[in-house]
Design an enzyme around this catalytic site. Structure first.
Site, PDB file in Angstrom:
ATOM      1  N   ASP A   1     -42.642  -8.597 -26.011  1.00 49.04           N
ATOM      2  CA  ASP A   1     -42.071  -9.180 -24.802  1.00 49.04           C
ATOM      3  C   ASP A   1     -41.260 -10.410 -25.215  1.00 49.04           C
ATOM      4  OD1 ASP A   1     -43.971  -7.333 -23.835  1.00 49.04           O
ATOM      5  OD2 ASP A   1     -44.313  -8.508 -22.017  1.00 49.04           O
TER       6      ASP A   1
ATOM      7  N   LYS B   1     -38.146  -7.420 -17.503  1.00 49.95           N
ATOM      8  CA  LYS B   1     -39.333  -8.066 -16.939  1.00 49.95           C
ATOM      9  C   LYS B   1     -38.904  -9.310 -16.185  1.00 49.95           C
ATOM     10  CE  LYS B   1     -43.557 -10.321 -18.741  1.00 49.95           C
ATOM     11  NZ  LYS B   1     -44.373 -10.552 -19.964  1.00 49.95           N
TER      12      LYS B   1
ATOM     13  N   LYS C   1     -40.979  -4.407 -15.340  1.00 50.52           N
ATOM     14  CA  LYS C   1     -42.265  -5.104 -15.370  1.00 50.52           C
ATOM     15  C   LYS C   1     -42.188  -6.382 -14.538  1.00 50.52           C
ATOM     16  CE  LYS C   1     -45.654  -7.338 -18.431  1.00 50.52           C
ATOM     17  NZ  LYS C   1     -46.063  -7.629 -19.829  1.00 50.52           N
TER      18      LYS C   1
END
Length: 315
Positions: free
Chosen positions: A152, A215, A251
């Site tokens: 991430d 995300k 996400k």
């Protein structure tokens, strides 16, 4: 997990220049999502169980230890009490992944063993991303060397605020290359981007640079995942898929704490992107406390009453 990756494309600056967002319309659409489907009884329980398998169960605290991570991993392996799952005829339910700092990846890999649950690691100077690029790339490589299955990354918000799209693209592309075979989630930190147009443009640049998921947030910003921002990002994913044929995941992270939140974001996936985005290959929820409320609601569905807090281990 599917091996399909988003290979990315060249940077399309003309597409970015054409983006316009009708903010009131986005907000109106987002406000209708939580009430578009009335889910009760076993249907509600089914959607909540699906949310569990899409959770990136997360600990990103300054006091993380290998023991704390091992406890988190035990919860990831058995996220809902076995008696509740037996009553519903469900077996083998786990969370979608465990998300930790790079220094905790090895501990997570040991704790998860052969469970098949991926380990995701934040990297690139999380949460601010204010480190020299070579150090950010080195952190990615370290996490991958430790065994991380997913990375991430955080973007440099200044590139978005200054409309430096080529610089943003080049950095994310370098991060994608540093990930190797690990799949990459690009954290846009939408609470710092000031406008929905910037959110949409950053989403497209990240996908063009090869992000496998986009995300919303680190969970550390003043404003994290919201439905209007998520709607804009999902529309960008839909546009990217229509243009390239490549599916990019989504996400939301930060601020999703209740079972109602889990259902609302799944409705967003179903309404805007379709059923394929209701599986962990393409949908993850970044959360630390959400699982507790989901298990509480599942317990109520099975037993007809809410369990005492001490009966449900928190993550």
């Amino acid at each position: 997990m599917s091996g399909t990756r988003n290979p990315g494309t060249g940077l399309d600056a003309h597409l970015l220049g054409d983006i316009r967002i009708n903010t009131p319309a986005v907000e109106r659409r987002a406000a209708t999502l939580p009430v578009r489907r009335s889910l009760k009884k076993e249907w509600q329980a089914g959607w909540l169980l699906n949310a569990v398998r899409c959770i990136d169960l997360t600990t990103l605290s300054g006091d993380d230890t290998p023991d704390r991570v091992a406890r988190l991993c035990a919860k990831a392996r058995q996220p809902v009490a076995p008696d509740l799952l037996d009553a519903m005829g469900v077996q083998g339910l786990t969370t979608g992944a465990v998300c930790v700092y790079p220094t905790m990846v090895a501990a997570a890999k040991r704790a998860l063993g052969n469970s098949g649950i991926p380990v995701a690691s934040v990297a690139t100077g999380f949460p601010a991303g204010l480190m020299p690029l070579d150090l950010r790339l080195a952190e990615i490589r370290h996490a991958v060397d430790q065994g991380a299955d997913e990375i991430d990354i955080v973007i440099a918000r200044a590139h978005v605020l200054r409309a430096e799209w080529s610089a943003l693209y080049d950095e994310i592309r370098a991060m994608r290359d540093a990930c190797g075979t690990a799949r990459m989630k690009a954290i846009l930190a939408t609470g710092d981007l000031k406008s929905l147009e910037n959110v949409a443009r950053a989403s497209h640049v990240a996908m063009q640079a090869g992000a496998d998921w986009i995300k919303t947030s680190t969970g550390k910003e003043g404003v994290n995942a919201t439905l209007p921002v998520s709607l804009v990002m999902c529309r960008a994913i839909r546009d990217h898929h229509a243009r390239t044929g490549h599916k990019v995941g989504f996400k939301p992270a930060g601020g999703l704490r209740t079972a109602k939140d889990a259902i609302a974001w799944q409705i967003l996936m179903r309404e805007e992107l379709g059923r394929d985005w209701l599986a962990p290959d393409l949908f993850r929820i970044g959360a630390s406390s959400l699982l507790g409320d989901i298990e509480r609601q599942i317990s109520h569905h099975v037993t007809g009453r809410y369990a005492a807090g001490y009966r449900q281990a928190i993550a």
